[in-house]
Design a protein around this motif. Structure first.
Motif, PDB file in Angstrom:
ATOM      1  N   HIS A 292       0.356   2.732  -4.755  1.00 53.70           N
ATOM      2  CA  HIS A 292       0.049   3.876  -4.939  1.00 53.70           C
ATOM      3  C   HIS A 292       0.060   4.788  -3.692  1.00 53.70           C
ATOM      4  O   HIS A 292      -0.324   4.172  -2.716  1.00 53.70           O
ATOM      5  CB  HIS A 292      -1.110   3.771  -5.541  1.00 53.70           C
ATOM      6  CG  HIS A 292      -1.762   5.456  -5.827  1.00 53.70           C
ATOM      7  ND1 HIS A 292      -1.036   6.139  -6.700  1.00 53.70           N
ATOM      8  CD2 HIS A 292      -2.674   6.163  -5.345  1.00 53.70           C
ATOM      9  CE1 HIS A 292      -1.704   7.333  -6.909  1.00 53.70           C
ATOM     10  NE2 HIS A 292      -2.617   7.380  -5.986  1.00 53.70           N
TER      11      HIS A 292
ATOM     12  N   ASP B 227      -7.778   9.642  -5.257  1.00 51.87           N
ATOM     13  CA  ASP B 227      -6.856   8.612  -5.246  1.00 51.87           C
ATOM     14  C   ASP B 227      -7.485   6.938  -4.790  1.00 51.87           C
ATOM     15  O   ASP B 227      -6.974   6.011  -4.876  1.00 51.87           O
ATOM     16  CB  ASP B 227      -5.665   8.649  -4.055  1.00 51.87           C
ATOM     17  CG  ASP B 227      -4.820   9.681  -4.556  1.00 51.87           C
ATOM     18  OD1 ASP B 227      -4.292   9.780  -5.709  1.00 51.87           O
ATOM     19  OD2 ASP B 227      -4.725  10.743  -3.769  1.00 51.87           O
TER      20      ASP B 227
ATOM     21  N   MET C 215      -6.375   3.094  -5.438  1.00 58.52           N
ATOM     22  CA  MET C 215      -6.156   2.558  -3.992  1.00 58.52           C
ATOM     23  C   MET C 215      -6.918   1.226  -3.832  1.00 58.52           C
ATOM     24  O   MET C 215      -6.377   0.178  -3.453  1.00 58.52           O
ATOM     25  CB  MET C 215      -6.266   3.423  -2.696  1.00 58.52           C
ATOM     26  CG  MET C 215      -5.027   4.632  -2.991  1.00 58.52           C
ATOM     27  SD  MET C 215      -5.198   5.649  -1.463  1.00 58.52           S
ATOM     28  CE  MET C 215      -4.649   4.552  -0.123  1.00 58.52           C
ATOM     29  N   GLU C 216      -8.063   1.178  -4.272  1.00 57.96           N
ATOM     30  CA  GLU C 216      -8.676  -0.038  -4.297  1.00 57.96           C
ATOM     31  C   GLU C 216      -8.494  -0.965  -5.115  1.00 57.96           C
ATOM     32  O   GLU C 216      -8.622  -2.209  -5.155  1.00 57.96           O
ATOM     33  CB  GLU C 216     -10.285   0.323  -4.615  1.00 57.96           C
ATOM     34  CG  GLU C 216     -10.700   1.206  -3.227  1.00 57.96           C
ATOM     35  CD  GLU C 216     -12.220   1.682  -3.700  1.00 57.96           C
ATOM     36  OE1 GLU C 216     -12.713   1.658  -4.819  1.00 57.96           O
ATOM     37  OE2 GLU C 216     -12.889   2.106  -2.597  1.00 57.96           O
TER      38      GLU C 216
ATOM     39  N   PRO D 239      -1.783  -0.369  -1.531  1.00 62.45           N
ATOM     40  CA  PRO D 239      -2.484   1.164  -1.086  1.00 62.45           C
ATOM     41  C   PRO D 239      -1.845   1.618  -0.088  1.00 62.45           C
ATOM     42  O   PRO D 239      -1.595   1.069   1.039  1.00 62.45           O
ATOM     43  CB  PRO D 239      -3.707   0.841  -1.044  1.00 62.45           C
ATOM     44  CG  PRO D 239      -3.961  -0.363  -0.362  1.00 62.45           C
ATOM     45  CD  PRO D 239      -2.745  -1.143  -1.071  1.00 62.45           C
TER      46      PRO D 239
ATOM     47  N   ALA E 210      -0.926   5.505   2.284  1.00 60.65           N
ATOM     48  CA  ALA E 210      -1.569   6.826   2.295  1.00 60.65           C
ATOM     49  C   ALA E 210      -0.424   7.690   3.078  1.00 60.65           C
ATOM     50  O   ALA E 210       0.139   7.380   4.171  1.00 60.65           O
ATOM     51  CB  ALA E 210      -2.652   7.078   3.060  1.00 60.65           C
TER      52      ALA E 210
ATOM     53  N   VAL F 263      -9.367   7.550   2.340  1.00 62.77           N
ATOM     54  CA  VAL F 263      -7.922   7.058   1.856  1.00 62.77           C
ATOM     55  C   VAL F 263      -7.293   6.408   3.044  1.00 62.77           C
ATOM     56  O   VAL F 263      -6.654   5.181   2.649  1.00 62.77           O
ATOM     57  CB  VAL F 263      -7.095   8.373   1.248  1.00 62.77           C
ATOM     58  CG1 VAL F 263      -5.837   7.981   0.862  1.00 62.77           C
ATOM     59  CG2 VAL F 263      -8.096   8.869   0.002  1.00 62.77           C
TER      60      VAL F 263
ATOM     61  N   ALA G 160      -5.962   2.193   2.711  1.00 70.84           N
ATOM     62  CA  ALA G 160      -4.539   2.031   2.768  1.00 70.84           C
ATOM     63  C   ALA G 160      -4.039   0.832   3.510  1.00 70.84           C
ATOM     64  O   ALA G 160      -4.409   0.591   4.731  1.00 70.84           O
ATOM     65  CB  ALA G 160      -3.800   3.211   3.161  1.00 70.84           C
TER      66      ALA G 160
END
Length: 184
Positions: A111, A118, A122-123, A128, A130, A138, A142
């Motif tokens: 993602h 987000d 992301m978790e 993940p 950014a 975020v 990432a």
């Protein structure tokens, strides 16, 4: 980008505002319809990057907290079948459904995001990512952070890093060079 993480990815979800766009939302009214209109500016580099990811076999999805006719139109232009815009259940629930429909696990998903909405996604995903302008929380969540701002080719930067890490970039560039576009 970590090759091991990249090789596990089969599904890529993209936030819209702040990732595919610069985060600006232009709102106006159509005087003939007296209805509000929203507009978004997308970057052509990102469109080709999405096509390259699709060509490599990824499912690409748009995942946004805001409803937008402009985003739906862009999704149709790019043959994006998995689109969630403004789901009341949130991005995590929307992505859970998308992954289930496509037979993918969370570990097989990436993602690309930029804002607090987000974080839950992301978790959970295996990769993940950014954009450079993402909020600190975020960026901290990432595994990969880009250098290009949202709306300026950030998706292209991510796609290239992903495809290079998987060893697929050169093949895709050659296919494009030979045909000028991807067949099919």
């Amino acid at each position: 980008m970590d090759r091991r993480l990249a090789e596990s990815v089969r599904f890529v979800s993209l936030d819209v505002d702040g990732v595919l766009t610069d985060g600006s939302i232009w709102v106006g009214a159509d005087s003939a319809l007296s209805a509000p209109r929203d507009l978004r500016r997308f970057h052509a580099l990102d469109g080709l990057a999405i096509r390259m990811m699709q060509r490599a076999g990824f499912v690409v999805a748009f995942l946004s907290g805001k409803r937008s006719a402009a985003v739906r139109l862009r999704a149709r232009e790019l043959d994006i079948a998995e689109v969630s815009l403004g789901s009341r259940k949130g991005k995590l629930s929307a992505l859970r459904g998308m992954l289930a429909r496509r037979g993918c696990t969370w570990d097989q998903a990436a993602h690309l995001g930029d804002d607090l909405t987000d974080l839950a996604v992301m978790e959970r995903v295996g990769l993940p990512a950014a954009v450079v302008g993402a909020v600190p929380e975020v960026r901290a969540a990432a595994a990969w952070v880009g250098t290009v701002p949202g709306g300026e080719g950030a998706v292209r930067e991510f796609a290239e890093a992903l495809l290079v890490a998987r060893g697929e970039w050169d093949r895709l560039v050659t296919e494009f060079r030979e045909g000028g576009r991807f067949a099919g």
